[in-house]
Design an enzyme around this catalytic site. Structure first.
Site, PDB file in Angstrom:
ATOM      1  N   ARG A  82      13.809  10.308  63.985  1.00  0.00           N
ATOM      2  CA  ARG A  82      12.454   9.872  64.364  1.00  0.00           C
ATOM      3  C   ARG A  82      11.572   9.749  63.113  1.00  0.00           C
ATOM      4  O   ARG A  82      10.700   8.884  63.045  1.00  0.00           O
ATOM      5  CB  ARG A  82      11.826  10.836  65.374  1.00  0.00           C
ATOM      6  CG  ARG A  82      11.693  12.267  64.881  1.00  0.00           C
ATOM      7  CD  ARG A  82      11.106  13.194  65.930  1.00  0.00           C
ATOM      8  NE  ARG A  82      11.172  14.573  65.503  1.00  0.00           N
ATOM      9  CZ  ARG A  82      10.134  15.408  65.509  1.00  0.00           C
ATOM     10  NH1 ARG A  82       8.950  14.999  65.916  1.00  0.00           N
ATOM     11  NH2 ARG A  82      10.272  16.650  65.120  1.00  0.00           N
ATOM     12  N   GLU A  90       2.837   5.143  80.081  1.00  0.00           N
ATOM     13  CA  GLU A  90       3.975   4.451  79.490  1.00  0.00           C
ATOM     14  C   GLU A  90       4.268   3.101  80.134  1.00  0.00           C
ATOM     15  O   GLU A  90       4.608   2.138  79.439  1.00  0.00           O
ATOM     16  CB  GLU A  90       5.217   5.352  79.562  1.00  0.00           C
ATOM     17  CG  GLU A  90       5.140   6.591  78.700  1.00  0.00           C
ATOM     18  CD  GLU A  90       4.360   7.734  79.334  1.00  0.00           C
ATOM     19  OE1 GLU A  90       4.172   8.767  78.665  1.00  0.00           O
ATOM     20  OE2 GLU A  90       3.938   7.584  80.512  1.00  0.00           O
ATOM     21  N   PHE A 136      10.237   9.303  78.988  1.00  0.00           N
ATOM     22  CA  PHE A 136       9.106   8.544  79.507  1.00  0.00           C
ATOM     23  C   PHE A 136       9.259   7.048  79.248  1.00  0.00           C
ATOM     24  O   PHE A 136       8.859   6.220  80.064  1.00  0.00           O
ATOM     25  CB  PHE A 136       7.806   9.060  78.893  1.00  0.00           C
ATOM     26  CG  PHE A 136       7.653  10.547  78.994  1.00  0.00           C
ATOM     27  CD1 PHE A 136       7.974  11.217  80.162  1.00  0.00           C
ATOM     28  CD2 PHE A 136       7.208  11.295  77.916  1.00  0.00           C
ATOM     29  CE1 PHE A 136       7.856  12.590  80.261  1.00  0.00           C
ATOM     30  CE2 PHE A 136       7.086  12.675  78.002  1.00  0.00           C
ATOM     31  CZ  PHE A 136       7.404  13.328  79.172  1.00  0.00           C
ATOM     32  N   HIS A 155      13.136  11.892  70.758  1.00  0.00           N
ATOM     33  CA  HIS A 155      13.398  13.128  71.507  1.00  0.00           C
ATOM     34  C   HIS A 155      14.410  12.907  72.629  1.00  0.00           C
ATOM     35  O   HIS A 155      14.279  13.436  73.729  1.00  0.00           O
ATOM     36  CB  HIS A 155      12.098  13.711  72.061  1.00  0.00           C
ATOM     37  CG  HIS A 155      11.152  14.195  71.010  1.00  0.00           C
ATOM     38  ND1 HIS A 155      10.573  13.346  70.092  1.00  0.00           N
ATOM     39  CD2 HIS A 155      10.672  15.436  70.733  1.00  0.00           C
ATOM     40  CE1 HIS A 155       9.782  14.038  69.286  1.00  0.00           C
ATOM     41  NE2 HIS A 155       9.837  15.302  69.636  1.00  0.00           N
ATOM     42  N   ASP A 157      11.763  22.276  75.758  1.00  0.00           N
ATOM     43  CA  ASP A 157      10.960  21.458  76.680  1.00  0.00           C
ATOM     44  C   ASP A 157      11.604  21.370  78.057  1.00  0.00           C
ATOM     45  O   ASP A 157      10.946  21.012  79.032  1.00  0.00           O
ATOM     46  CB  ASP A 157      10.760  20.049  76.113  1.00  0.00           C
ATOM     47  CG  ASP A 157       9.790  20.028  74.955  1.00  0.00           C
ATOM     48  OD1 ASP A 157       9.212  21.089  74.652  1.00  0.00           O
ATOM     49  OD2 ASP A 157       9.606  18.965  74.343  1.00  0.00           O
TER      50      ASP A 157
END
Length: 309
Positions: free
Chosen positions: A7, A54, A79, A105, A113
C-alpha cells in the site's frame, strides 16, 4: 532486508503518476491508511475525499473517467470490492471505463480489525466481471511498477494491496509484464504457485522441501486475470503436481483460476492453500498460523500433491 507494505508502494507510485494532469485520485476517508495522502500532498486539486460512501465514490470515479480522466479510487478491499460491487459492475466494468481500484488491507493480515474487515472474497468478486484486470503484487518494486502500468492501461483494473510490510521477492532488475507469471525458482518435482504476500512463504516452503530432497518450482502470479496460462501449463506438464497459495478464500481465487487452466490443458493434481472460513480477530502471525497460510503447510500440501501423481 528492508520491508515495505505494497500500500505504501502504491502511494509512492501515485506521486509519480500524478505528474500527468489527467490523473485524479479518490479516497473514502482512509487516505492515511491507503497512502493516497501522498498524492494529496502534491496534487490537492486532483484529490477528492468522497467520505465513507464507497458506492458513491465508484460512481464519481466512473463519471470522471467518462470525461477522459484516469481515475484511481481507493479504500479497504472489503469496502471497495464488497460494499461497492454493484457500482463497480455496472458503472465501471459494464462500461469498460478507465478506473483503477486501489484496494488496500486485503486478506486476513488486517489482523485485529476482525472478520468484518478481512476481505477474502475480493478476487472472486472481481474475477466474474468481464474485462476486469486483477493484479496482486508481491513486493515493493512489483507494486510500484504495477500501479504505473495500470495508469497506462485503458480499462478497469483492480489492484490488491496489503497492510503488512513485506520483503522483496522478485529478482534485481525486475520488469512488470501484463499477464506474465514470474518463475522465481526452478524445480522438477512439484510447482508452488503463489500470489501477493504468500509468494515469500512459497519460497520458504521450497527450502523446507529441499531439505527432504524435493525440488520445488516457485512461480509468482501477480496478474490473476488475465492469468498466464502458458507458464501454468508448462509447470503442470514438467512437474506433474501443483500447489497454489493465496491470502484469500479457496473458492474463486488464484487456486480456482489455476485449476481451470490445468483441468482444460494439462491435468495433474492441484492442491489449494487458502482460507475456508470467515476471519477472526488476532495478530497477523496468529491468523496465518490458524488458517494454515504457512510455509510448513504449503510444503505439506506439496508432498501430498506429489503422492497423487
Amino acid at each position: 532486508m528492508a520491508k515495505r507494505a505494497t500500500r505504501e508502494s502504491y502511494g509512492t507510485a501515485l506521486q509519480e503518476i500524478g505528474k500527468d494532469e489527467r490523473v485524479v485520485v479518490l479516497d473514502a476517508d482512509l487516505s492515511k491508511s491507503t497512502k493516497t495522502e501522498m498524492f494529496q500532498r502534491l496534487y490537492p486539486e486532483r484529490f477528492i475525499n468522497a467520505g465513507i460512501a464507497e458506492a458513491n465514490m465508484m460512481s464519481v470515479a466512473a463519471g470522471l473517467a467518462s470525461c477522459g480522466k484516469t481515475v484511481f479510487a481507493s479504500s479497504f478491499a472489503m469496502f471497495a470490492a464488497g460494499r461497492a460491487f454493484e457500482q463497480i459492475r455496472n458503472s465501471i466494468g459494464y462500461t469498460g471505463l478507465n478506473v483503477k481500484i486501489g484496494a488496500s488491507h486485503a486478506g486476513i493480515s488486517v489482523g485485529e480489525d476482525g472478520g468484518s474487515h478481512q476481505c477474502i472474497e475480493d478476487i472472486a468478486l472481481m474475477r466474474v466481471i468481464p474485462d476486469m484486470v486483477i493484479i496482486n503484487p508481491a513486493d515493493d518494486i512489483e507494486a510500484q511498477q504495477a500501479t504505473k502500468a495500470a495508469a497506462e492501461y485503458q480499462g478497469p483494473v483492480y489492484l490488491r494491496l496489503g497492510r503488512l510490510a513485506v520483503e522483496d521477492v522478485n529478482p534485481e532488475g525486475y520488469k512488470f509484464e501484463w499477464g506474465k507469471g514470474v518463475e522465481l525458482k526452478d524445480g522438477k518435482d512439484v510447482t508452488v504457485i503463489a500470489t501477493g504476500l504468500m509468494v515469500q512463504k512459497a519460497l520458504d516452503a521450497a527450502k523446507i522441501l529441499a531439505k527432504k530432497g524435493i525440488s520445488a518450482r516457485v512461480i509468482n502470479i501477480h496478474t490473476i486475470k488475465p492469468i498466464d496460462k502458458e507458464i501454468i501449463i508448462k509447470a503442470a506438464a514438467e512437474t506433474g503436481a501443483i500447489v497454489t497459495a493465496e491470502e484469500h478464500s479457496v473458492f474463486g481465487g488464484l487456486g480456482s483460476a489455476v485449476a481451470e487452466v490445468v483441468c482444460e490443458n494439462a491435468p495433474c493434481p492441484v492442491k489449494i492453500v487458502g482460507i475456508e472460513k470467515f476471519g477472526v480477530s488476532g495478530t497477523p502471525a496468529e491468523l496465518f498460523q490458524l488458517y494454515g497460510l504457512t510455509a510448513e503447510n504449503i510444503a505439506k500440501n506439496a508432498e501430498e500433491a506429489i503422492k497423487l501423481k
